[in-house]
Scaffold this motif. Sequence first.
Motif, PDB file in Angstrom:
ATOM      1  N   LYS A  89      -1.456  -0.748 -13.705  1.00  0.00           N
ATOM      2  CA  LYS A  89      -1.030  -2.549 -14.142  1.00  0.00           C
ATOM      3  C   LYS A  89      -0.616  -2.724 -12.287  1.00  0.00           C
ATOM      4  O   LYS A  89       1.192  -1.619 -11.883  1.00  0.00           O
ATOM      5  N   VAL A  90      -0.818  -2.360 -11.565  1.00  0.00           N
ATOM      6  CA  VAL A  90      -0.165  -2.949 -10.001  1.00  0.00           C
ATOM      7  C   VAL A  90      -0.683  -4.528  -9.338  1.00  0.00           C
ATOM      8  O   VAL A  90      -0.922  -4.498  -8.035  1.00  0.00           O
ATOM      9  N   ASP A  91      -0.358  -5.061 -10.669  1.00  0.00           N
ATOM     10  CA  ASP A  91      -0.027  -6.986 -10.061  1.00  0.00           C
ATOM     11  C   ASP A  91       0.849  -7.631  -9.131  1.00  0.00           C
ATOM     12  O   ASP A  91       0.584  -8.584  -8.569  1.00  0.00           O
ATOM     13  N   SER A  92       1.994  -6.627  -8.630  1.00  0.00           N
ATOM     14  CA  SER A  92       2.716  -7.551  -7.677  1.00  0.00           C
ATOM     15  C   SER A  92       2.335  -7.053  -6.294  1.00  0.00           C
ATOM     16  O   SER A  92       2.859  -7.483  -5.268  1.00  0.00           O
ATOM     17  N   PHE A  93       1.387  -5.731  -6.215  1.00  0.00           N
ATOM     18  CA  PHE A  93       0.581  -5.942  -4.491  1.00  0.00           C
ATOM     19  C   PHE A  93      -0.882  -6.194  -4.323  1.00  0.00           C
ATOM     20  O   PHE A  93      -1.226  -5.780  -3.079  1.00  0.00           O
ATOM     21  N   ILE A  94      -1.797  -5.821  -5.257  1.00  0.00           N
ATOM     22  CA  ILE A  94      -2.631  -5.497  -5.181  1.00  0.00           C
ATOM     23  C   ILE A  94      -3.930  -6.787  -6.334  1.00  0.00           C
ATOM     24  O   ILE A  94      -4.185  -7.790  -5.894  1.00  0.00           O
ATOM     25  N   ASN A  95      -2.883  -6.653  -7.859  1.00  0.00           N
ATOM     26  CA  ASN A  95      -4.554  -7.404  -8.063  1.00  0.00           C
ATOM     27  C   ASN A  95      -4.193  -8.967  -8.363  1.00  0.00           C
ATOM     28  O   ASN A  95      -4.478 -10.042  -9.973  1.00  0.00           O
ATOM     29  N   HIS A  96      -2.838  -9.525  -8.192  1.00  0.00           N
ATOM     30  CA  HIS A  96      -2.528 -10.334  -8.424  1.00  0.00           C
ATOM     31  C   HIS A  96      -1.451 -11.311  -7.145  1.00  0.00           C
ATOM     32  O   HIS A  96      -2.507 -12.478  -6.555  1.00  0.00           O
ATOM     33  N   MET A 136      -0.210 -10.305  -3.359  1.00  0.00           N
ATOM     34  CA  MET A 136      -0.801  -9.543  -2.758  1.00  0.00           C
ATOM     35  C   MET A 136       0.377  -9.442  -1.210  1.00  0.00           C
ATOM     36  O   MET A 136       0.733  -9.975  -1.230  1.00  0.00           O
ATOM     37  N   ASP A 137       0.664  -7.538  -1.167  1.00  0.00           N
ATOM     38  CA  ASP A 137       1.071  -7.172   0.425  1.00  0.00           C
ATOM     39  C   ASP A 137      -0.056  -7.343   1.868  1.00  0.00           C
ATOM     40  O   ASP A 137      -0.419  -6.733   1.493  1.00  0.00           O
ATOM     41  N   PRO A 138      -0.057  -8.345   2.321  1.00  0.00           N
ATOM     42  CA  PRO A 138      -0.514  -8.654   3.567  1.00  0.00           C
ATOM     43  C   PRO A 138      -0.701  -7.540   4.367  1.00  0.00           C
ATOM     44  O   PRO A 138      -1.499  -6.421   4.673  1.00  0.00           O
ATOM     45  N   LYS A 139       0.799  -6.690   4.399  1.00  0.00           N
ATOM     46  CA  LYS A 139       0.775  -6.131   5.641  1.00  0.00           C
ATOM     47  C   LYS A 139      -0.026  -4.618   4.896  1.00  0.00           C
ATOM     48  O   LYS A 139      -0.309  -3.750   6.024  1.00  0.00           O
ATOM     49  N   LEU A 140       0.069  -3.890   4.072  1.00  0.00           N
ATOM     50  CA  LEU A 140       0.092  -2.636   2.999  1.00  0.00           C
ATOM     51  C   LEU A 140      -1.413  -2.735   3.129  1.00  0.00           C
ATOM     52  O   LEU A 140      -2.269  -2.200   3.640  1.00  0.00           O
ATOM     53  N   MET A 141      -1.365  -4.101   2.575  1.00  0.00           N
ATOM     54  CA  MET A 141      -3.248  -4.603   2.484  1.00  0.00           C
ATOM     55  C   MET A 141      -4.676  -4.068   4.800  1.00  0.00           C
ATOM     56  O   MET A 141      -4.959  -3.656   4.787  1.00  0.00           O
ATOM     57  N   PHE A 142      -3.763  -4.622   5.931  1.00  0.00           N
ATOM     58  CA  PHE A 142      -3.561  -4.212   7.353  1.00  0.00           C
ATOM     59  C   PHE A 142      -4.055  -2.931   7.072  1.00  0.00           C
ATOM     60  O   PHE A 142      -4.868  -2.659   8.021  1.00  0.00           O
ATOM     61  N   ILE A 159     -11.550  -7.891  -2.558  1.00  0.00           N
ATOM     62  CA  ILE A 159     -12.205  -8.597  -1.260  1.00  0.00           C
ATOM     63  C   ILE A 159     -10.770  -8.722  -0.211  1.00  0.00           C
ATOM     64  O   ILE A 159     -11.150  -8.799   1.523  1.00  0.00           O
ATOM     65  N   ALA A 160      -9.707  -8.155  -0.842  1.00  0.00           N
ATOM     66  CA  ALA A 160      -9.046  -8.208   0.344  1.00  0.00           C
ATOM     67  C   ALA A 160      -8.934  -7.464   1.457  1.00  0.00           C
ATOM     68  O   ALA A 160      -8.528  -6.984   2.415  1.00  0.00           O
TER      69      ALA A 160
END
Length: 198
Positions: free
Chosen positions: A21-28, A30-36, A62-63
């Motif tokens: 489960k990675v709901d705190s930064f991917i699936n619910h 999201m961490d925009p900086k990490l995504m960038f 999508i992110a």
Amino acid sequence: LKKLQKKICDEGIVLSDSVLKVDSFINHQMDPKLMFEIGQEFVQRFEGKSITKVLTIESSGIAPAIMAALQLEVPLIFARKKKSLTLKDNVYTSKVYSFTKQEENEITVSKEFLEPNDKVLVIDDFLANGQAALGLIEIIKQANAEVSGIGIVIEKSFQNGGDKLRNLGYQVESLAQVSSLKNGEVQFLSQKLEEVTA
Ligand code: G4P
């Protein structure tokens, strides 16, 4: 991507021997900086591939996909899983069976957005059995376009999706490769947990 591995160690919750489960930064949330940074890493790994489009599936793909598309300066297309009011005719479709969820989805992409000369980068958040990626590849083939590669945020390398795709000859780049979730612990393929958390 060390930062991603650390985030998985710090915030990932092992729900079973096969589900993380990675709901705190991917699936619910999201961490925009990490995504960038994830987008940036994909751009580096697929450098020189002359990518013209990024393709993913709604919703969690999508992110990372938009971050890659932003930095590649190309459009992002997301395949739809639900029937859309505005997207019925003139579409490519493919069936995607999820072993994790034990359900089948028909995914859809408008013919308008994929052309035969497109070089398409496939992006998704998780790679388990590879069914989502294979469904997207099938759609790219229907469009007579080219698969430039497959970028994955978290690959569960103890499941067979990665092998399947690599054996088909595709370049698969996974930013975190989880080799085991046994005993409630996340193990990575290339690095020991201690090194990641140090
Ligand atoms: P596959 O495409 O590689 O065969 O994967 P599978 O069918 O097993 O996965 C189906 C859905 O479950 C996908 O999300 C995938 O991202 C997600 N998934 C698979 N394994 C894990 C896991 O260990 N942890 C988490 N958090 N998700 C996992 P989806 O149904 O498309 O959902 P969403 O994108 O709308 O969130």
